[in-house]
Write an enzyme that holds these catalytic residues in place. Structure first.
Site, PDB file in Angstrom:
ATOM      1  N   SER A  77     -20.641 103.367 -39.539  1.00  0.00           N
ATOM      2  CA  SER A  77     -20.948 101.940 -39.649  1.00  0.00           C
ATOM      3  C   SER A  77     -22.253 101.500 -38.989  1.00  0.00           C
ATOM      4  O   SER A  77     -22.657 100.347 -39.151  1.00  0.00           O
ATOM      5  CB  SER A  77     -19.792 101.110 -39.089  1.00  0.00           C
ATOM      6  OG  SER A  77     -18.706 101.145 -39.992  1.00  0.00           O
TER       7      SER A  77
ATOM      8  N   SER B 216     -14.857  93.883 -42.215  1.00  0.00           N
ATOM      9  CA  SER B 216     -14.540  94.369 -43.555  1.00  0.00           C
ATOM     10  C   SER B 216     -15.713  95.151 -44.108  1.00  0.00           C
ATOM     11  O   SER B 216     -16.817  94.617 -44.263  1.00  0.00           O
ATOM     12  CB  SER B 216     -14.213  93.206 -44.498  1.00  0.00           C
ATOM     13  OG  SER B 216     -14.064  93.667 -45.830  1.00  0.00           O
TER      14      SER B 216
ATOM     15  N   GLY C 128     -19.845 103.711 -35.097  1.00  0.00           N
ATOM     16  CA  GLY C 128     -19.517 104.126 -36.452  1.00  0.00           C
ATOM     17  C   GLY C 128     -18.532 105.270 -36.462  1.00  0.00           C
ATOM     18  O   GLY C 128     -18.508 106.083 -35.539  1.00  0.00           O
TER      19      GLY C 128
END
Length: 368
Positions: free
Chosen positions: A91, A189, A324
């Site tokens: 991420s 999200s 992440g």
């Protein structure tokens, strides 16, 4: 693709390596260094002993910079984790994508508070109520498509080579109702950044990865960072990640990262991520107005700005960054707002993780 920015938490899926580590010093040395390298090393050894196959960090403490590592690069070899090794950043990809979107905002090519419908007509059933800002800020209400994926170990192994189109990922989300009315709440999200990647492609006429390369990677000289698309391997030196599926240890290093797309597919190194974080927090990638937007938070966003998150350490120091997680790899890049203190970390998963130890001690030593 973890659910939060800076927590390593699920970020690990880790376990007992039980192998001591080796500190690797960089050329620059500051006799008045605040961070104790021995404490950092002990923390890394605890992380590797309890929860990961291998871990590496890069620490910047004023003029001092050093790397350290613990655990092994492979489950079947004593070879240590390469401190210049590449890894999947998960991420942290979002921070790169948000930076590009904010650059386009500064150029007048997109309006942060315009509805997504204006730029991607027909993509989202509620695209007339969801703004570009909502996407970057995770206040859109879009259902997180990864919740609809088989992310248990058996499911990950079974689908590891599948190629996903961004529209397929969005469809997994839009098949569900909104979690809340856009702008009224915050929920992490991955769907938001799939749409953001598609937005960049629509605005630039090129794959979003090309925009990231042209606008961020090349100007900063991040030659070890890449947007792999459907490429399953990791180029260059790297440690390997594992999980247990069907009772067997599975090397999950190779995976088709299109399942993460602009929400989490990129590959990098601690050196490249550190340079990116330094430039971003220092205001060298965005115009002043967009720099302010980057770190603008709301009470409902729990410290999350636009692709970057603030977290307060126990000693009161605030750090900015992102973490992440993607099968096999977990990562973190954080730094103080003045960029004088920074930490970048990569951990590879092992098949039978235990309860993570040492992680908070590492953060406390570096920032407190």
């Amino acid at each position: 693709m973890v659910k939060r920015g800076i927590a390593l938490a699920t970020a690990v899926g880790l376990a007992v390596a039980g192998i001591g580590g080796t500190a690797v010093a960089e050329p620059s040395v500051d006799q008045a260094a605040r961070v104790d390298r021995q404490v950092v090393q002990r923390a890394l050894d605890d992380i590797a002993r309890t929860a990961v196959q291998g871990v590496q960090v890069r620490v910047v403490d004023g003029r001092q910079e050093f790397t350290a590592r613990s655990g092994t690069a492979r489950i079947d070899s004593p070879r240590p984790v390469p401190t210049d090794g590449r890894f999947r950043v998960g991420s942290i990809t979002k921070t790169f994508v948000s930076t590009v979107v904010l650059q386009l905002v500064g150029e007048g090519k997109v309006d942060l508070d315009a509805p997504v419908q204006r730029y991607l007509p027909g993509l989202l059933p509620h695209g007339d109520r969801i703004t570009v800002r909502n996407l970057l800020q995770h206040t859109s209400g879009l259902y997180n498509y990864t919740e609809a994926l088989p992310l248990d170990p058996d499911g990950v192994v079974a689908t590891r080579y599948k190629t996903w189109a961004p529209t397929e990922l969005v469809a997994l989300s839009t098949a569900k109702p909104l979690d809340f009315e856009p702008g009224t709440a915050w929920q992490y999200s991955n769907t938001n950044y799939v749409v953001a990647g598609m937005l960049v492609e629509k605005l630039t006429g090129r794959p979003y990865g090309v925009a990231v390369a042209q606008r961020v990677l090349r100007p900063l000289g991040l030659r070890s960072t890449s947007v792999p698309g459907t490429r399953i391997d990791i180029p260059g030196p790297h440690a390997r990640g594992y999980l247990r599926a069907g009772g067997q240890v599975v090397d999950i290093t190779e995976i088709n990262p299109s399942v993460a797309y602009a929400a989490g597919e990129m590959i990098s190194t601690t050196a490249d991520l550190d340079r990116f974080a330094d430039a971003l927090l220092d205001g060298r990638l965005l115009r002043p107005a967009q720099q302010r937007e980057l770190t603008s938070t709301l009470p409902i966003t729990e410290g999350y700005g636009l692709g970057i998150e603030a977290q307060q350490m126990p000693c009161g120091v605030t750090v900015w960054g992102h973490s992440g997680g993607i099968p096999g790899y977990n990562s973190l890049v954080i730094g103080t707002a003045d960029t004088k203190t920074r930490l970048t970390l990569s951990a590879t998963s092992e098949p039978d993780p235990g309860e993570l130890a040492g992680y908070q001690e590492l953060l406390n030593e570096v920032f407190c």
